[in-house]
Design an enzyme around this catalytic site. Structure first.
Site, PDB file in Angstrom:
ATOM      1  CE  LYS A  18     -23.898  -7.044  77.597  1.00 41.70           C
ATOM      2  NZ  LYS A  18     -25.119  -7.467  78.186  1.00 41.70           N
ATOM      3  CG  ASP A 145     -22.688  -9.571  74.705  1.00 40.38           C
ATOM      4  OD1 ASP A 145     -23.755  -9.415  74.090  1.00 40.38           O
ATOM      5  OD2 ASP A 145     -22.613 -10.062  75.846  1.00 40.38           O
TER       6      ASP A 145
HETATM    7  O1  C5P Z   1     -22.279 -15.614  72.426  1.00 38.10           O
HETATM    8  P1  C5P Z   1     -21.821 -15.926  73.793  1.00 38.10           P
HETATM    9  O2  C5P Z   1     -20.664 -16.899  73.780  1.00 38.10           O
HETATM   10  O3  C5P Z   1     -21.533 -14.741  74.631  1.00 38.10           O
HETATM   11  O4  C5P Z   1     -23.022 -16.685  74.484  1.00 38.10           O
HETATM   12  C1  C5P Z   1     -22.866 -17.407  75.676  1.00 38.10           C
HETATM   13  C2  C5P Z   1     -24.060 -18.323  75.847  1.00 38.10           C
HETATM   14  O5  C5P Z   1     -25.236 -17.548  76.108  1.00 38.10           O
HETATM   15  C3  C5P Z   1     -24.409 -19.147  74.618  1.00 38.10           C
HETATM   16  O6  C5P Z   1     -23.676 -20.346  74.575  1.00 38.10           O
HETATM   17  C4  C5P Z   1     -25.889 -19.374  74.801  1.00 38.10           C
HETATM   18  O7  C5P Z   1     -26.121 -20.429  75.722  1.00 38.10           O
HETATM   19  C5  C5P Z   1     -26.370 -18.091  75.450  1.00 38.10           C
HETATM   20  N1  C5P Z   1     -26.887 -17.127  74.470  1.00 38.10           N
HETATM   21  C6  C5P Z   1     -28.112 -17.355  73.880  1.00 38.10           C
HETATM   22  N2  C5P Z   1     -28.594 -16.474  72.957  1.00 38.10           N
HETATM   23  C7  C5P Z   1     -27.900 -15.371  72.633  1.00 38.10           C
HETATM   24  C8  C5P Z   1     -26.655 -15.103  73.233  1.00 38.10           C
HETATM   25  C9  C5P Z   1     -26.174 -16.010  74.152  1.00 38.10           C
HETATM   26  O8  C5P Z   1     -28.775 -18.365  74.163  1.00 38.10           O
HETATM   27  N3  C5P Z   1     -28.398 -14.514  71.750  1.00 38.10           N
END
Ligand code: C5P
Length: 339
Positions: A18, A145
């Site tokens: 993506k 994502d």
């Molecule tokens: O959701 P995901 O596990 O991919 O996110 C990884 C990290 O990226 C989260 O733990 C957070 O620190 C950061 N993040 C964030 N805000 C988002 C998506 C991700 O702060 N909208």
């Protein structure tokens, strides 16, 4: 949806990377996540996943960076199989093989893509009968994502990115993905954006989204924008501008180039200053726009057509400003079971 596979047939799934055509980031919520208003696009840079029945849950990998990834519950692909098995009340006994092509920790959601592929593939293998919308709801438990990579195409993402809604888009758009040596930690990039904003060194969300990323990446905000800066709180991401939605419906890549924006870009560049060279080289090679992909460090160039994309990729490689340059088109479908 694919028909349930035969009891011992392997299921093969192809899943895209993506990119974010526009990523507006608000101030962190109480749970630490940042509220987003983004437009995702799935592009033709794929991982391939094979899933077959086994006596227990196993994961093997090959391809880009495979030797650096966990093969236990630390891998989102394993968690995806366990989550769906729990939901369906079946044992998670599958052997999963990931063939990696999407650069790791590169701002292209490679790990999330593999999790989306495992959800789609295991649902086919186990006859779960979930449609993509239902799998996308489940996918939100795995990462911000992951729902988008189940759905694919072009979609708006809100919440922390997990609430996805398809957006009409023409295309194909021609992209060059310039991969970098070594990844960037997503939490670290979000944290860096918070620090830059606290220091007044990055614009708040409502302002940042007004910037033309191609024209002003990583730069301080010009005085002409000060009035908007004073009004912007940065606590909520700003909504997707009509200009981007119109550009997506049009056939003119120059319109899309003018509407690309990424609030995380100054943070990625602060952590990896060499990215400026990659972006500059992309523009010098004739890209209509050059921008960091998501949290980086992969960079994206939007090209006028396929021939231009190939030329830009060759030039970036020749100038040594990336570890690899891939050409890709978007939008493409999300995680798909192959016949
Ligand atoms: O959701 P995901 O596990 O991919 O996110 C990884 C990290 O990226 C989260 O733990 C957070 O620190 C950061 N993040 C964030 N805000 C988002 C998506 C991700 O702060 N909208």
């Amino acid at each position: 949806m694919a028909e349930p596979a035969g009891a011992n047939d392997p299921v093969r799934v192809r899943v895209p990377a993506k990119i974010n055509l526009r990523l507006s980031v608000g101030a962190p919520r109480a749970d630490g996540f940042h509220p987003l208003d983004t437009v995702y696009q799935a592009i033709s840079l794929y991982d391939e996943i094979t899933i077959r029945p086994a006596d227990r849950l196993r994961l093997t990998l090959d391809g880009v960076g495979a030797d650096t990834l966990p093969t236990d519950g630390g891998n989102l692909a394993v968690r995806a199989a366990t989550l769906l098995a729990d939901r369906l009340g079946v044992p998670p006994n599958v052997a999963i093989h990931l063939h990696k092509r999407i650069p790791l920790a590169g701002g292209l959601a490679g790990g999330s893509a593999d999790a989306a592929a495992v959800l789609v593939g295991c649902d086919a293998l186990w006859g779960g009968g979930h449609d993509p919308a239902a799998l996308a709801v489940l996918a939100a438990d795995l990462g911000s994502d992951v729902p988008f990579l189940v759905i694919g195409g072009t979609a708006r993402g809100t919440g922390r990115g997990e609430l996805v809604e398809p957006v009409p888009a023409a295309g194909p758009w021609h992209w060059v993905v310039a991969a970098a040596d070594g990844g960037l930690s997503t939490p670290r990039v979000y944290g860096q954006l918070d620090l830059l904003r606290a220091a007044g060194a990055a614009p708040p969300a409502a302002l940042a989204s007004e910037r033309d990323a191609a024209a002003s990446y990583g730069d301080a905000v010009g005085s002409a924008r000060d009035g908007i800066a004073a009004e912007a709180t940065g606590h909520t991401p700003s909504p997707v501008p009509d200009r981007l939605l119109a550009a997506l419906r049009s056939d003119d890549p120059a319109d899309l180039a003018a509407a690309l924006a990424n609030d995380l870009q100054p943070a990625s560049i602060a952590l990896r200053p060499a990215l400026r060279r990659t972006l500059d080289a992309g523009l010098a090679a004739g890209a209509l726009a050059a921008m960091v992909s998501g949290s980086g460090p992969s960079c994206l160039c939007l090209a006028a057509d396929a021939a231009d994309a190939a030329r830009i990729a060759a030039e970036l490689t020749e100038r040594g400003v990336c570890s690899a340059a891939h050409v890709a088109v978007g939008p493409v479908a999300g995680a798909t079971v192959l016949a």
